[in-house]
Write an enzyme that holds these catalytic residues in place. Structure first.
Site, PDB file in Angstrom:
ATOM      1  N   GLN A 101      -7.456   3.649 -14.900  1.00  0.00           N
ATOM      2  CA  GLN A 101      -6.511   4.474 -14.151  1.00  0.00           C
ATOM      3  C   GLN A 101      -5.960   5.524 -15.107  1.00  0.00           C
ATOM      4  OE1 GLN A 101      -6.033   3.478 -10.558  1.00  0.00           O
ATOM      5  NE2 GLN A 101      -7.917   2.601 -11.395  1.00  0.00           N
ATOM      6  N   ALA A 123       0.041   3.465  -3.397  1.00  0.00           N
ATOM      7  CA  ALA A 123      -1.144   3.242  -4.223  1.00  0.00           C
ATOM      8  C   ALA A 123      -1.536   4.496  -5.004  1.00  0.00           C
ATOM      9  CB  ALA A 123      -2.294   2.769  -3.340  1.00  0.00           C
ATOM     10  N   HIS A 124      -2.610   4.351  -5.791  1.00  0.00           N
ATOM     11  CA  HIS A 124      -3.038   5.440  -6.663  1.00  0.00           C
ATOM     12  C   HIS A 124      -3.499   6.655  -5.862  1.00  0.00           C
ATOM     13  CE1 HIS A 124      -7.103   3.067  -6.870  1.00  0.00           C
ATOM     14  NE2 HIS A 124      -6.912   3.588  -5.679  1.00  0.00           N
ATOM     15  N   ASN A 125      -3.225   7.826  -6.440  1.00  0.00           N
ATOM     16  CA  ASN A 125      -3.656   9.140  -5.917  1.00  0.00           C
ATOM     17  C   ASN A 125      -2.967   9.537  -4.625  1.00  0.00           C
ATOM     18  OD1 ASN A 125      -5.573   9.154  -8.036  1.00  0.00           O
ATOM     19  ND2 ASN A 125      -7.050   8.097  -6.747  1.00  0.00           N
ATOM     20  N   SER A 181      -5.171   7.361  -2.133  1.00  0.00           N
ATOM     21  CA  SER A 181      -5.634   8.712  -1.796  1.00  0.00           C
ATOM     22  C   SER A 181      -5.146   9.194  -0.437  1.00  0.00           C
ATOM     23  CB  SER A 181      -7.165   8.797  -1.863  1.00  0.00           C
ATOM     24  OG  SER A 181      -7.622   8.459  -3.155  1.00  0.00           O
TER      25      SER A 181
END
Length: 356
Positions: free
Chosen positions: A220, A261-263, A281
Site C-alpha cells: 500500500q 477503504a484504500h483509494n 476505489s
C-alpha cells in the site's frame, strides 16, 4: 501520481533490467534494460519514468502510457502501446507487479515506525515522546503519552491527545485536534482537522492477491490526504491508497465507526453517518449525505448532492442529485414502491388466511 518518497522509501530510480528481475520478467531484445524506472504508478494515472501494469487493454487510455518507462502486460499488448515504454510481457501482470513492489518497498507492509531510534527522543515535561527531527510550531499542545515521530510537522494551535501516535513523516496543519489514542501514519492533514479518539488513519488497505501459495499482501504505497475543516469520528478507520491517495475533501464530516477503504475519494462538505462501509476505489461527490449503515461496493461512483438512506447497499453508480435507498439500493421512489408492494402482498395473505 508518483509514490511519495517522503513516506515510502526505496532504491529507485533503478535501471529497468534490475527492476524487471525482481519480478522474473524477461526484457525484450535491444537496449531496453538501460531505461530507468523512477517510480511505480497506476495505469489510470501514469507519470514520467513510471512502471505500471495492465491486465487488459480494455478501458485503459493507452496513449497516456507514453510517459512510462515500462508497462507490464499480457503478450497481446505488443503493438498497442505508444512509442516510448518498454513492454514487459507477463502471463500474470498483477503478480509480477506485486513481486516488484514488494521487493522495492519492503517496509510498506504493516504499521509505519514512528521513531527510528526512541533512545534519542525528547521527553518533555508533558510526558509526550517527541523525535528530535519533528518540527512543531509554537502553541502545539501535547498530552501525556503522545508519540510524535521522525520528521513529523505540526502547526500552531493543534492539540495532540493522550497516547495518540503520529508516525514518521505525517504533516498536520494548524488549530487541529488529534484525539486520545488516535493513530496517524502516511497522512497529510490540513488546518482545523478534528480526529476523534481511537481513529486509525493511514493503515494498510485490505488488498490481497490470490497466488499459488495463498493470499499475498499488495503493498500500500499511497497516502491519506485530509483537507481543511474535516472531522473524523471515534474509532473510524481510513486506509491509505495502494498507489494513489485516499482523499477526504474540505469540510466533510464522518461519524464514528466508519470504514473507508484504500483509494476512496470523498468530495467537499459530505456527511457520512456511523457504521458506513466504503469499499476500495469508490468516488463520492460534494455535498452528499449517507445515512447510518450504508454499504458501498468497490469502484462505485456517486455524484454530487446524492442522498442515500440508512442501511442501503449501493451496487451501482448514482448520478448527481438523486435520492436512493434499499438493498440493493435504487432510486428512493422505486424502493418505496417495492416496500408498499410487499406490504400489500403481506396484508392480502393475512386477510386470505383469516377468511379461510
Amino acid at each position: 501520481m508518483a509514490i511519495d518518497p517522503h513516506f515510502h522509501r526505496s532504491d529507485l530510480p533503478l535501471p529497468l533490467d534490475i527492476v524487471a528481475g525482481r519480478g522474473d520478467l524477461v526484457l525484450p531484445d535491444g537496449g531496453a534494460g538501460r531505461a530507468v524506472v523512477t517510480t511505480l504508478a497506476p495505469a489510470s494515472a501514469p507519470v514520467t519514468g513510471s512502471l505500471v501494469f495492465i491486465e487488459s487493454a480494455r478501458n485503459v487510455a493507452l496513449d497516456a502510457l507514453g510517459l512510462c518507462s515500462a508497462v507490464i502486460g499480457p503478450a497481446d499488448l505488443a503493438g498497442l502501446l505508444p512509442e516510448g515504454p518498454v513492454h514487459l510481457a507477463a502471463n500474470a501482470p498483477r503478480h509480477a507487479f506485486q513481486d516488484i513492489a514488494l521487493a522495492l518497498f519492503a517496509d510498506s507492509i504493516g504499521d509505519a515506525v514512528a521513531i527510528a531510534d526512541p533512545a534519542t527522543a525528547l521527553h518533555p515535561s508533558s510526558g509526550a515522546t517527541v523525535s528530535p527531527t519533528a518540527r512543531l510550531e509554537d502553541g502545539v499542545i501535547l498530552a501525556p503519552g503522545a508519540v510524535i515521530g521522525d520528521d513529523v510537522e505540526i502547526g500552531a494551535g493543534t492539540i495532540v491527545g493522550a497516547n495518540a501516535v503520529i508516525a514518521r513523516g505525517c504533516r498536520i496543519g494548524r488549530n487541529g485536534h488529534i484525539g486520545a489514542g488516535a493513530s496517524l501514519q502516511y497522512a497529510l492533514l490540513g488546518d482545523r482537522v478534528q480526529i476523534l479518539p481511537g481513529a486509525a488513519i493511514g493503515q494498510d488497505g485490505f488488498g490481497y492477491v490470490p497466488r499459488a501459495d495463498g493470499l499475498r499482501k499488495m503493498p500500500q504505497l499511497g497516502r491519506v490526504v485530509i483537507q481543511d475543516d474535516v472531522e473524523i469520528g471515534a474509532n473510524t478507520a481510513i486506509d491509505r491508497g495502494t498507489l494513489g491517495d485516499t482523499v477526504i475533501g474540505q469540510g466533510t464530516k464522518i461519524d464514528n465507526l466508519v470504514q473507508i477503504a484504500h483509494n476512496v475519494r470523498i468530495g467537499m462538505h459530505t456527511v457520512i453517518a456511523g457504521h458506513c462501509g466504503i469499499s476500495g476505489s469508490v468516488t463520492i461527490g460534494d455535498q452528499c449525505m449517507l445515512g447510518g449503515g450504508v454499504g458501498v461496493a468497490d469502484q462505485i461512483v456517486i455524484g454530487d448532492r446524492v442522498q442515500i438512506a440508512g442501511g442501503a447497499g449501493v451496487m451501482d453508480n448514482i448520478p448527481s442529485g438523486e435520492r436512493w435507498g434499499g438493498s440493493p439500493a435504487k432510486p428512493a421512489r422505486d424502493a418505496l414502491r417495492e416496500v408498499l408492494a410487499l406490504r400489500r402482498l403481506a396484508n392480502d395473505r393475512k386477510r386470505s388466511a383469516q377468511s379461510d
